[in-house]
Design an enzyme around this catalytic site. Structure first.
Site, PDB file in Angstrom:
ATOM      1  N   SER A  87       0.551  -1.381   0.158  1.00 50.95           N
ATOM      2  CA  SER A  87       0.321   0.188  -0.095  1.00 50.95           C
ATOM      3  C   SER A  87       1.113   1.553   0.065  1.00 50.95           C
ATOM      4  CB  SER A  87      -0.915   0.129   1.162  1.00 50.95           C
ATOM      5  OG  SER A  87      -1.915   0.943   1.007  1.00 50.95           O
ATOM      6  N   ASP A 204      -9.929  -3.829  -4.701  1.00 54.43           N
ATOM      7  CA  ASP A 204      -9.806  -3.105  -3.760  1.00 54.43           C
ATOM      8  C   ASP A 204     -10.430  -1.885  -3.356  1.00 54.43           C
ATOM      9  OD1 ASP A 204      -6.889  -1.435  -2.832  1.00 54.43           O
ATOM     10  OD2 ASP A 204      -5.898  -2.085  -3.487  1.00 54.43           O
ATOM     11  N   HIS A 234      -8.024  -5.187  -0.489  1.00 55.14           N
ATOM     12  CA  HIS A 234      -6.482  -4.754  -0.215  1.00 55.14           C
ATOM     13  C   HIS A 234      -5.221  -5.482  -0.037  1.00 55.14           C
ATOM     14  CE1 HIS A 234      -4.417  -0.751  -0.456  1.00 55.14           C
ATOM     15  NE2 HIS A 234      -3.992  -1.291   0.598  1.00 55.14           N
TER      16      HIS A 234
END
Length: 257
Positions: A87, A204, A234
C-alpha cells in the site's frame, strides 16, 4: 526494527508496511519467510506503531525513505536483498528506488498506492491545502475500516482490538502522501533496472487499481510481472487466499536467486 534471521539464510527481505498500520502486523508473514529460509527485517514507520513523535504525522515523506534506507543498511550486502512494500509502503518503495537506487535483487509491491480512493472531496481538498501551510499537524479522521481491507474475519476482529492502528492522520501527512504519489509517476523513468513484481487486489477499496496498472506500464525494466488477484481485498497477505499470494511471491524470489 525487528530482524528475523534464518539459518541458513538464502536472502533478506525488507518489509515496508502501509498507512495507518505498523510493522507488527507482518510478524506472521515474517515467520513464514523465515521458516522457508529467508531472513526478514521490518519495523514501524515514523508516526506509526511504537515510534516516538506525534502519531499519524510526518514533516516530509523523505522521513519514510530515510527509514527504509536504514533498514536496507541493516540488511547489508552479504546476501541478496528484496524490498517488499504494501500500500503506502509500496509508494515508499517506489520513491526509494527512484531516488536512492539501492542495490537490491528484486522489488515486490503489494496493492501499491499509485492512486488513493476515498480521498478528500474538492471543497475539503482546497481547505486542507491551506491547513497544510498554517496547521500542518492538525489531525483528521481516517476513512479506513478493517472490513474494507480484508475479508478475513479473524484479522478484522484482531484489528478492531489493535490500539496501534491509527484512526487519525495529519493534514501534512495526507499532502505528503499525495505529493509522493505524483512524484512516483513523474520520476518513473528513474526506476532502476531491477526485477519487479506488482500484485494488486482486484476488489481493492483503498487504492485505485487502474493507477497501479498505469504506473506498472510506465516502468522500464528487463523483468517485470503484474498479477491481479480476483476477488481479493486490499491486504492480499491477510486474505483467506494468502497462501496462494505467498507462494506467488516465493516463486518470484526464487527465480531471481
Amino acid at each position: 526494527m525487528q530482524k528475523w534471521v534464518a539459518q541458513p539464510s538464502k536472502a533478506t527481505i525488507v518489509i515496508v508496511h502501509g498507512a495507518f498500520e505498523h510493522g507488527g502486523r507482518y510478524e506472521a508473514l515474517a515467520k513464514q519467510f523465515q521458516a522457508d529460509g529467508f531472513s526478514v527485517i521490518h519495523g514501524d514507520l515514523p508516526g506509526q506503531g511504537h515510534t516516538v513523535g506525534k502519531a499519524g504525522h510526518i514533516r516530509s515523506f523523505d522521513q519514510y525513505i530515510s527509514t527504509v534506507e536504514a533498514w536496507l543498511q541493516e540488511a547489508g550486502t552479504e546476501q541478496p536483498v528484496f524490498l517488499l512494500g504494501h500500500s503506502m509502503g509500496g509508494t515508499i518503495v517506489m520513491r526509494t528506488m527512484e531516488t536512492l537506487k539501492p542495490e537490491v535483487s528484486g522489488v515486490i509491491l503489494s496493492s501499491p498506492a499509485a492512486g488513493i480512493l476515498n480521498g478528500a472531496g474538492k471543497p475539503l481538498e482546497a481547505v486542507s491545502r491551506v491547513l497544510d501551510k498554517v496547521m500542518p499537524t492538525l489531525r483528521v479522521k481516517s476513512p479506513m475500516k478493517p472490513e474494507m481491507v480484508t475479508r478475513n474475519q479473524d484479522m478484522i476482529e484482531k484489528d478492531l482490538q489493535d490500539t496501534l492502528i491509527l484512526d487519525k492522520v495529519s493534514v501534512r501527512w495526507y499532502h505528503e502522501f499525495r505529493r509522493a504519489i505524483k512524484a512516483a509517476f513523474k520520476d518513473v523513468s528513474e526506476f532502476p533496472n531491477v526485477p519487479l513484481l506488482v500484485m494488486q487486489a482486484e476488489e481493492d477499496q483503498m487504492v485505485d487499481v487502474d493507477k497501479t496498472k498505469e504506473w506498472f506500464n510506465l516502468v522500464d525494466t528487463s523483468e517485470k510481472n503484474y498479477k491481479q488477484w480476483p476477488s481479493l481485498y486490499h491486504e492480499i497477505y491477510n486474505e483467506p487466499e494468502w497462501k496462494d499470494v505467498y507462494q506467488y511471491t516465493l516463486d518470484f524470489i526464487n527465480r531471481q536467486l
